[in-house]
Design a protein around this motif. Structure first.
Motif, short mmCIF file in Angstrom:
data_model
loop_
_atom_site.label_atom_id
_atom_site.label_comp_id
_atom_site.label_asym_id
_atom_site.label_seq_id
_atom_site.Cartn_x
_atom_site.Cartn_y
_atom_site.Cartn_z
N THR A 137 0.81 -1.23 0.00
CA THR A 137 0.00 0.00 0.00
C THR A 137 0.84 1.29 0.00
OG1 THR A 137 -0.30 0.38 2.39
CG2 THR A 137 -1.78 -1.21 1.32
N TYR A 138 2.15 1.20 0.12
CA TYR A 138 2.99 2.40 0.16
C TYR A 138 3.58 2.70 -1.21
CZ TYR A 138 2.33 1.98 5.15
OH TYR A 138 1.76 1.90 6.39
N THR A 139 3.99 3.96 -1.41
CA THR A 139 4.35 4.43 -2.75
C THR A 139 5.80 4.90 -2.82
OG1 THR A 139 2.07 5.13 -3.18
CG2 THR A 139 3.79 6.09 -4.57
N PHE A 140 6.48 4.41 -3.86
CA PHE A 140 7.80 4.91 -4.22
C PHE A 140 7.70 5.51 -5.62
CE2 PHE A 140 11.88 3.84 -6.49
CZ PHE A 140 12.61 4.89 -5.94
N THR A 141 8.12 6.78 -5.74
CA THR A 141 8.09 7.47 -7.03
C THR A 141 9.51 7.75 -7.47
OG1 THR A 141 5.94 8.48 -6.52
CG2 THR A 141 7.25 9.49 -8.27
N ASN A 142 9.87 7.25 -8.64
CA ASN A 142 11.21 7.47 -9.18
C ASN A 142 11.10 8.32 -10.44
OD1 ASN A 142 14.15 6.99 -9.47
ND2 ASN A 142 13.49 5.90 -11.31
N GLU A 143 11.78 9.48 -10.40
CA GLU A 143 11.74 10.38 -11.55
C GLU A 143 13.12 10.60 -12.15
OE1 GLU A 143 9.74 13.90 -10.21
OE2 GLU A 143 7.80 12.87 -10.00
N CYS A 144 14.11 9.86 -11.68
CA CYS A 144 15.45 9.99 -12.26
C CYS A 144 16.13 8.61 -12.27
CB CYS A 144 16.27 11.04 -11.53
SG CYS A 144 17.72 11.57 -12.48
N LYS A 145 17.17 8.38 -11.45
CA LYS A 145 17.95 7.16 -11.55
C LYS A 145 18.11 6.48 -10.20
CE LYS A 145 22.14 5.43 -13.86
NZ LYS A 145 22.51 4.38 -12.91
N MET A 146 17.91 5.17 -10.21
CA MET A 146 18.12 4.36 -9.02
C MET A 146 18.80 3.06 -9.41
SD MET A 146 15.30 2.83 -6.35
CE MET A 146 15.79 2.07 -4.81
N ASP A 147 19.90 2.74 -8.73
CA ASP A 147 20.61 1.47 -8.93
C ASP A 147 20.45 0.62 -7.69
OD1 ASP A 147 21.57 2.28 -11.42
OD2 ASP A 147 23.35 3.21 -10.55
N VAL A 148 20.01 -0.62 -7.88
CA VAL A 148 19.83 -1.56 -6.77
C VAL A 148 20.72 -2.77 -7.04
CG1 VAL A 148 18.19 -2.96 -5.47
CG2 VAL A 148 17.45 -0.78 -6.47
N ASN A 156 12.34 3.27 -17.98
CA ASN A 156 12.41 1.82 -17.99
C ASN A 156 12.88 1.27 -16.66
OD1 ASN A 156 15.34 1.72 -17.97
ND2 ASN A 156 15.29 2.28 -20.12
N ILE A 157 12.67 -0.03 -16.49
CA ILE A 157 13.21 -0.81 -15.38
C ILE A 157 14.04 -1.92 -16.00
CG2 ILE A 157 12.71 -2.27 -13.40
CD1 ILE A 157 10.16 -0.72 -12.95
N GLU A 158 15.33 -1.91 -15.76
CA GLU A 158 16.23 -2.91 -16.32
C GLU A 158 16.56 -3.95 -15.24
OE1 GLU A 158 20.76 -3.25 -18.05
OE2 GLU A 158 19.63 -1.41 -18.37
N ILE A 159 16.25 -5.21 -15.53
CA ILE A 159 16.46 -6.29 -14.57
C ILE A 159 17.50 -7.25 -15.13
CG2 ILE A 159 15.36 -8.20 -13.32
CD1 ILE A 159 12.70 -6.67 -13.61
N SER A 160 18.62 -7.39 -14.42
CA SER A 160 19.71 -8.25 -14.90
C SER A 160 19.37 -9.73 -14.77
CB SER A 160 21.00 -7.94 -14.13
OG SER A 160 21.41 -6.61 -14.37
N ASN A 161 18.60 -10.08 -13.74
CA ASN A 161 18.21 -11.48 -13.54
C ASN A 161 17.32 -11.93 -14.69
OD1 ASN A 161 16.97 -13.91 -12.64
ND2 ASN A 161 17.31 -13.34 -10.51
N GLY A 191 11.57 7.37 -14.61
CA GLY A 191 13.01 7.49 -14.78
C GLY A 191 13.62 6.16 -15.14
N TYR A 192 14.73 5.84 -14.48
CA TYR A 192 15.48 4.64 -14.81
C TYR A 192 15.79 3.88 -13.52
CZ TYR A 192 19.23 1.68 -16.70
OH TYR A 192 20.01 0.62 -17.07
N ILE A 193 15.40 2.62 -13.45
CA ILE A 193 15.71 1.76 -12.32
C ILE A 193 16.49 0.56 -12.84
CG2 ILE A 193 14.81 0.32 -10.45
CD1 ILE A 193 12.34 2.09 -10.37
N SER A 194 17.65 0.33 -12.26
CA SER A 194 18.49 -0.80 -12.65
C SER A 194 18.58 -1.75 -11.47
CB SER A 194 19.88 -0.31 -13.05
OG SER A 194 20.70 -1.38 -13.44
N ILE A 195 18.20 -3.02 -11.69
CA ILE A 195 18.17 -4.03 -10.62
C ILE A 195 19.13 -5.15 -10.99
CG2 ILE A 195 16.72 -5.62 -9.31
CD1 ILE A 195 14.29 -3.89 -10.30
N PHE A 196 20.12 -5.37 -10.14
CA PHE A 196 21.14 -6.38 -10.42
C PHE A 196 20.88 -7.69 -9.69
CE2 PHE A 196 23.06 -2.34 -11.40
CZ PHE A 196 23.75 -2.59 -12.57
#
Length: 203
Positions: free
Chosen positions: A136-147, A184-189, A161-166
Protein backbone atom coordinates in the motif's frame (compact mmCIF):
# COMPACT_ATOMS: atom_id res chain seq x y z
CA UNK A 1 20.93 27.27 17.30
CA UNK A 2 23.75 27.30 14.73
CA UNK A 3 26.75 24.98 15.03
CA UNK A 4 29.79 26.42 13.24
CA UNK A 5 32.72 24.84 15.12
CA UNK A 6 33.41 21.08 15.11
CA UNK A 7 31.18 19.28 17.62
CA UNK A 8 31.07 15.68 18.88
CA UNK A 9 28.59 14.85 21.61
CA UNK A 10 25.00 14.92 22.82
CA UNK A 11 22.42 17.63 22.14
CA UNK A 12 19.26 18.12 24.19
CA UNK A 13 16.45 20.49 23.16
CA UNK A 14 13.76 21.77 25.51
CA UNK A 15 11.23 24.28 24.24
CA UNK A 16 7.61 25.14 24.99
CA UNK A 17 7.34 27.67 22.15
CA UNK A 18 6.71 25.35 19.24
CA UNK A 19 9.21 24.29 16.59
CA UNK A 20 12.95 24.64 17.18
CA UNK A 21 15.78 24.76 14.63
CA UNK A 22 19.33 23.39 14.58
CA UNK A 23 21.55 24.66 11.75
CA UNK A 24 24.71 22.70 10.90
CA UNK A 25 27.43 24.86 9.35
CA UNK A 26 30.56 22.96 10.45
CA UNK A 27 31.68 19.33 10.69
CA UNK A 28 29.60 17.85 13.50
CA UNK A 29 28.87 14.44 15.00
CA UNK A 30 25.78 13.93 17.16
CA UNK A 31 26.01 10.75 19.20
CA UNK A 32 22.67 11.30 20.92
CA UNK A 33 19.88 13.77 20.21
CA UNK A 34 17.19 14.37 22.80
CA UNK A 35 14.19 16.64 22.46
CA UNK A 36 11.39 17.39 24.89
CA UNK A 37 10.12 20.32 22.81
CA UNK A 38 6.41 20.63 22.19
CA UNK A 39 6.93 21.20 18.45
CA UNK A 40 9.11 19.64 15.78
CA UNK A 41 12.89 19.97 15.75
CA UNK A 42 14.12 21.01 12.30
CA UNK A 43 17.73 20.14 11.47
CA UNK A 44 19.14 22.09 8.50
CA UNK A 45 22.53 21.15 7.08
CA UNK A 46 23.98 24.02 5.02
CA UNK A 47 26.05 23.56 1.84
CA UNK A 48 29.25 23.79 3.90
CA UNK A 49 27.88 21.64 6.71
CA UNK A 50 28.61 18.00 7.49
CA UNK A 51 26.56 16.04 9.99
CA UNK A 52 27.22 12.50 11.19
CA UNK A 53 24.54 10.66 13.14
CA UNK A 54 24.68 7.27 14.79
CA UNK A 55 21.55 5.07 14.76
CA UNK A 56 18.76 7.62 14.48
CA UNK A 57 15.08 7.13 15.28
CA UNK A 58 13.10 9.95 16.80
CA UNK A 59 9.70 11.52 16.66
CA UNK A 60 9.29 15.23 15.91
CA UNK A 61 12.55 15.65 13.96
CA UNK A 62 12.72 16.84 10.34
CA UNK A 63 16.01 16.99 8.41
CA UNK A 64 16.85 19.14 5.37
CA UNK A 65 20.29 18.50 3.92
CA UNK A 66 22.13 20.80 1.48
CA UNK A 67 25.60 19.57 2.49
CA UNK A 68 26.64 16.10 3.64
CA UNK A 69 24.57 13.84 5.89
CA UNK A 70 26.09 10.58 7.13
CA UNK A 71 24.24 8.00 9.22
CA UNK A 72 26.47 5.17 10.42
CA UNK A 73 23.58 3.01 11.66
CA UNK A 74 19.92 2.79 10.73
CA UNK A 75 17.97 5.93 9.86
CA UNK A 76 14.32 5.50 10.81
CA UNK A 77 11.75 8.05 9.63
CA UNK A 78 8.66 7.91 11.81
CA UNK A 79 5.10 8.97 11.04
CA UNK A 80 4.65 12.60 10.11
CA UNK A 81 8.34 13.37 9.67
CA UNK A 82 10.17 14.42 6.51
CA UNK A 83 13.75 14.15 5.28
CA UNK A 84 14.69 16.26 2.24
CA UNK A 85 18.09 15.59 0.72
CA UNK A 86 19.45 18.20 -1.72
CA UNK A 87 23.12 17.40 -1.08
CA UNK A 88 24.87 14.09 -0.44
CA UNK A 89 23.48 11.51 1.99
CA UNK A 90 25.47 8.43 3.04
CA UNK A 91 23.22 6.09 5.00
CA UNK A 92 23.88 2.60 6.31
CA UNK A 93 20.22 1.55 6.11
CA UNK A 94 16.97 3.46 5.62
CA UNK A 95 13.70 2.51 7.31
CA UNK A 96 10.75 4.66 6.31
CA UNK A 97 8.00 3.98 8.85
CA UNK A 98 5.06 6.08 7.60
CA UNK A 99 7.26 9.14 7.09
CA UNK A 100 8.42 10.98 3.96
CA UNK A 101 11.81 10.73 2.27
CA UNK A 102 12.53 13.03 -0.69
CA UNK A 103 15.83 12.79 -2.55
CA UNK A 104 16.82 15.66 -4.83
CA UNK A 105 20.58 15.07 -4.58
CA UNK A 106 22.81 12.01 -4.30
CA UNK A 107 21.87 9.30 -1.82
CA UNK A 108 24.17 6.34 -1.13
CA UNK A 109 22.64 3.54 0.94
CA UNK A 110 24.88 0.64 1.86
CA UNK A 111 22.62 -2.08 3.31
CA UNK A 112 18.90 -1.75 2.67
CA UNK A 113 15.83 0.38 2.09
CA UNK A 114 12.54 -0.60 3.75
CA UNK A 115 9.84 1.77 2.50
CA UNK A 116 6.61 1.81 4.47
CA UNK A 117 5.82 5.44 3.77
CA UNK A 118 6.17 7.98 0.97
CA UNK A 119 9.42 8.05 -1.00
CA UNK A 120 10.45 10.26 -3.93
CA UNK A 121 13.65 10.21 -5.98
CA UNK A 122 14.37 13.07 -8.38
CA UNK A 123 18.10 12.55 -8.79
CA UNK A 124 20.29 9.55 -7.84
CA UNK A 125 19.89 6.73 -5.34
CA UNK A 126 22.65 4.12 -5.23
CA UNK A 127 21.68 1.13 -3.11
CA UNK A 128 24.30 -1.54 -2.44
CA UNK A 129 21.84 -3.87 -0.70
CA UNK A 130 18.15 -4.79 -0.85
CA UNK A 131 15.05 -2.71 -1.59
CA UNK A 132 11.59 -3.48 -0.17
CA UNK A 133 8.50 -1.42 -0.99
CA UNK A 134 5.82 -2.46 1.49
CA UNK A 135 2.17 -3.10 0.72
CA UNK A 136 0.00 0.00 0.00
CA UNK A 137 2.99 2.40 0.16
CA UNK A 138 4.35 4.43 -2.75
CA UNK A 139 7.80 4.91 -4.22
CA UNK A 140 8.09 7.47 -7.03
CA UNK A 141 11.21 7.47 -9.18
CA UNK A 142 11.74 10.38 -11.55
CA UNK A 143 15.45 9.99 -12.26
CA UNK A 144 17.95 7.16 -11.55
CA UNK A 145 18.12 4.36 -9.02
CA UNK A 146 20.61 1.47 -8.93
CA UNK A 147 19.83 -1.56 -6.77
CA UNK A 148 22.67 -4.07 -6.43
CA UNK A 149 20.71 -6.44 -4.17
CA UNK A 150 17.19 -7.85 -4.32
CA UNK A 151 14.10 -5.84 -5.27
CA UNK A 152 10.86 -6.69 -3.45
CA UNK A 153 7.86 -4.74 -4.73
CA UNK A 154 4.67 -5.12 -2.66
CA UNK A 155 3.12 -1.65 -2.94
CA UNK A 156 2.93 1.06 -5.62
CA UNK A 157 5.83 2.19 -7.81
CA UNK A 158 5.49 5.09 -10.24
CA UNK A 159 8.56 5.11 -12.48
CA UNK A 160 9.24 7.90 -14.94
CA UNK A 161 13.01 7.49 -14.78
CA UNK A 162 15.48 4.64 -14.81
CA UNK A 163 15.71 1.76 -12.32
CA UNK A 164 18.49 -0.80 -12.65
CA UNK A 165 18.17 -4.03 -10.62
CA UNK A 166 21.14 -6.38 -10.42
CA UNK A 167 19.76 -8.88 -7.88
CA UNK A 168 16.59 -10.93 -7.59
CA UNK A 169 13.49 -8.99 -8.70
CA UNK A 170 9.99 -9.79 -7.47
CA UNK A 171 6.89 -7.77 -8.34
CA UNK A 172 4.62 -9.55 -5.90
CA UNK A 173 0.86 -10.15 -5.92
CA UNK A 174 -1.34 -7.10 -5.23
CA UNK A 175 1.47 -4.70 -6.15
CA UNK A 176 1.18 -2.03 -8.86
CA UNK A 177 4.14 -0.96 -10.98
CA UNK A 178 3.64 1.88 -13.46
CA UNK A 179 6.28 2.56 -16.13
CA UNK A 180 5.66 5.87 -17.84
CA UNK A 181 6.87 7.02 -21.30
CA UNK A 182 10.62 7.37 -21.89
CA UNK A 183 11.47 5.40 -18.75
CA UNK A 184 12.41 1.82 -17.99
CA UNK A 185 13.21 -0.81 -15.38
CA UNK A 186 16.23 -2.91 -16.32
CA UNK A 187 16.46 -6.29 -14.57
CA UNK A 188 19.71 -8.25 -14.90
CA UNK A 189 18.21 -11.48 -13.54
CA UNK A 190 16.85 -13.44 -16.53
CA UNK A 191 13.97 -14.88 -14.47
CA UNK A 192 12.19 -12.12 -12.52
CA UNK A 193 8.96 -12.93 -10.72
CA UNK A 194 6.04 -10.78 -11.89
CA UNK A 195 2.79 -11.55 -10.07
CA UNK A 196 1.47 -8.03 -9.53
CA UNK A 197 0.04 -5.46 -11.95
CA UNK A 198 2.58 -4.08 -14.44
CA UNK A 199 1.43 -1.14 -16.56
CA UNK A 200 3.63 0.21 -19.37
CA UNK A 201 2.56 3.54 -20.86
CA UNK A 202 3.79 4.59 -24.31
CA UNK A 203 3.57 7.74 -26.41
Amino acid sequence: VCLTAPFNGTISFTSTKGATKLIICGNDTINSLQSTSTGALNIIITQSGKLTLRTFSMSKVNITNYGTLSVTGALTITKGLTINNYGTANINSLINNEGTFNNYGTCNIYKSIMNSGTMLNQNLIQLSGNFTNSSTYTFTNECKMDVLGSFQQNGVINNSGYISIFGDAQLNANSTTNIFPQSNIEISNPSPSIKGDLAIYGN
